[in-house]
Write a protein that holds these residues in place. Structure first.
Motif, PDB file in Angstrom:
ATOM      1  N   ASN A  40       0.816  -1.201   0.000  1.00  0.00           N
ATOM      2  CA  ASN A  40       0.000   0.000   0.000  1.00  0.00           C
ATOM      3  C   ASN A  40       0.861   1.267   0.000  1.00  0.00           C
ATOM      4  O   ASN A  40       0.582   2.230  -0.701  1.00  0.00           O
ATOM      5  N   SER A  57      -8.422   5.408  -3.697  1.00  0.00           N
ATOM      6  CA  SER A  57      -8.393   4.042  -3.166  1.00  0.00           C
ATOM      7  C   SER A  57      -8.917   3.980  -1.742  1.00  0.00           C
ATOM      8  O   SER A  57      -9.452   2.959  -1.301  1.00  0.00           O
ATOM      9  N   ARG A  66      -4.993   0.391  -8.018  1.00  0.00           N
ATOM     10  CA  ARG A  66      -4.936   1.074  -6.729  1.00  0.00           C
ATOM     11  C   ARG A  66      -6.229   0.865  -5.942  1.00  0.00           C
ATOM     12  O   ARG A  66      -6.213   0.727  -4.716  1.00  0.00           O
ATOM     13  N   ILE A  67      -7.361   0.817  -6.638  1.00  0.00           N
ATOM     14  CA  ILE A  67      -8.641   0.539  -5.991  1.00  0.00           C
ATOM     15  C   ILE A  67      -8.652  -0.871  -5.402  1.00  0.00           C
ATOM     16  O   ILE A  67      -9.151  -1.101  -4.296  1.00  0.00           O
ATOM     17  N   GLN A  73      -6.037  -2.412  -4.317  1.00  0.00           N
ATOM     18  CA  GLN A  73      -5.232  -2.299  -3.106  1.00  0.00           C
ATOM     19  C   GLN A  73      -6.068  -1.745  -1.952  1.00  0.00           C
ATOM     20  O   GLN A  73      -5.996  -2.242  -0.825  1.00  0.00           O
ATOM     21  N   GLY A  74      -6.847  -0.711  -2.240  1.00  0.00           N
ATOM     22  CA  GLY A  74      -7.663  -0.108  -1.195  1.00  0.00           C
ATOM     23  C   GLY A  74      -8.687  -1.074  -0.632  1.00  0.00           C
ATOM     24  O   GLY A  74      -8.910  -1.118   0.585  1.00  0.00           O
TER      25      GLY A  74
END
Length: 447
Positions: free
Chosen positions: A39, A73, A132-133, A135-136
């Motif tokens: 992250n 994210s 990235r989303i 990851q979030g």
């Protein structure tokens, strides 16, 4: 009955329960390390990502777009918390922790494999934001799950210390990301990346490291059993059919969720400004440190916080979570502006001193915040309620912080992060003053 002595050393072997707790701590900490490295490396590599994925004439505009992706994210994190929390409360914490570590590892490695803007145009930043989303979503399920997992395995009188180890892992992950970015700093500029050769692909390496780390985390987590609290509730038929609905059903739970939203306010100025955003801040025109110097200042503060965290966790086992967090918040409200004044001098030694003082103060918050929230909720709804409240807080006050700082500093000066530190510390102090401290009580399975 005493344990038999081992023939080699003449000492008693570790008790089975002690060995089990050690394995649990290892599983929790390794997973947290992988999640937070994956992250955090996005923020540390922001300059390189801006160059590679955004076709913008001004570097500051490209950087703002990267931090916008960083912020977006965080708004998916509550969804990850809800989905993983409901499943974690219904089918088990361990299963969800295995899932989230694999998800973020795939997403992070995917960033390292993405074609550049030059190769595929607008699809490049679109795919970057999509990964990235992912990851979030994963981090949304990780924080509450890992801390719940550790707390439910820990002895009652050591919950603060044992859960604080996971926070050491999270900051060691940031330290690792900082050192990786520092080692690669000669290649993380536009001239080097556009010049071809090693520098044109070296920025990918920190993201591809997620592959072996993810495999290691998956292997360790899948071998660990679920928590005693969850297994006991499951055996008794006491698991909630709809834990999220139940979390909103009582005044006590609703109050606890509001506390889970507002007590972590200080995380916004601590974790996301003092550490994730700090290298970018130090490289700005007002201070003007080189990339290497900026990362070294951040690394020094990360070492300081890693040393301080276990002492703060153990202290909370003795004097209570409320007292430790309130003390840290009050200290940050007083010291935030003077510490940033040291950083703003542009002197490396003074910058290290200011950053390290703030890091030690923040340790009193970050070492204790998660176990405090764990203790607010019973086992039936703990993963869901904790995850939703905490991740909404992170989305509103944490993930947006680097973007907010990037936008505000040119208009209002370099003391904006200091003001943010003071304001969020005061908010945490007010919120934590309203709680009932449960540090010296067993975890509840039901109301």
């Amino acid at each position: 009955m005493t344990n038999a002595l081992t023939p080699d050393t003449g000492t008693a072997p570790p008790a089975p329960e002690t060995t089990k707790v050690r394995k649990v701590v290892l599983a929790g900490c390794v997973g947290i390390f992988v999640e937070l490295y994956d992250n955090g490396i996005f923020a540390f590599m922001a300059t390189a990502l801006a160059i590679v994925f955004f076709d913008v004439s001004k570097s500051s505009d490209a950087l703002m777009l990267v931090f916008a992706g960083y912020a977006i994210s965080f708004f998916i994190r509550p969804l990850g918390a809800v989905v993983c929390g409901i499943l974690g409360d219904r089918i088990g914490r361990q299963k969800m922790l295995v899932f989230v570590i694999m998800l973020i590892s795939v997403a992070t490695a995917g960033i390292g494999l993405l074609p550049t803007y030059q190769a595929i145009g607008i699809a490049a930043p679109a795919l970057l934001i999509l990964l990235r989303i992912m990851q979030g979503f994963s981090v949304g399920g990780e924080a509450a799950g890992a801390m719940t997992f550790l707390a439910e395995h820990a002895p009652d009188n050591k919950r603060g210390r044992i859960t604080s180890y996971a926070q050491i892992a999270s900051f060691l992950a940031l330290l690792t990301g900082t050192l990786v970015a520092f080692a690669m700093s000669p290649w993380l500029n536009e001239a080097a990346i556009d010049g071809g050769g090693v520098a044109s692909w070296a920025w990918r390496v920190p993201f591809l490291v997620a592959i072996p780390m993810g495999i290691a985390g998956w292997y360790i987590r899948r071998a660990i059993s679920d928590t005693p609290n969850f297994e006991k509730l499951k055996a008794e038929g006491g698991l909630s059919r709809n834990p999220l609905k139940e979390a909103f059903a009582t005044p006590e739970h609703r109050k606890a969720m509001l506390l889970a939203l507002f007590i972590p306010l200080m995380n916004g100025s601590g974790y996301y400004v003092l550490f994730s955003y700090m290298p970018t801040f130090l490289k700005g025109e007002s201070i003007g440190f080189s990339t290497g110097t900026a990362l070294l200042v951040t690394a020094a503060s990360l070492v300081a916080i890693c040393i301080a965290i276990p002492f703060m966790g153990a202290l909370s086992d003795r004097i209570g979570r409320k007292n430790v967090i309130a003390g840290a918040a009050a200290a940050m409200a007083v010291a935030g502006i003077p510490c940033y004044a040291l950083i703003a001098t542009g002197n490396v030694a003074l910058a290290v001193l200011g950053a390290c003082v703030m890091a030690v103060i923040f340790a009193g918050h970050t070492a204790v915040i998660h176990i405090l929230i764990v203790e607010l909720f019973p086992t039936r709804v703990r993963y869901s309620a904790y995850g939703l409240g905490y991740n909404i807080s992170s989305a509103l006050f944490g993930g947006t912080a680097p973007l907010l700082m990037t936008w505000l500093i040119p208009h209002f000066g370099i003391y904006v992060p200091a003001y943010y530190a003071v304001i969020t510390a005061i908010g945490t102090l007010i919120a934590v003053s309203t709680i009932t401290d449960r540090a010296h009580e067993p975890l509840r399975d039901t109301l």
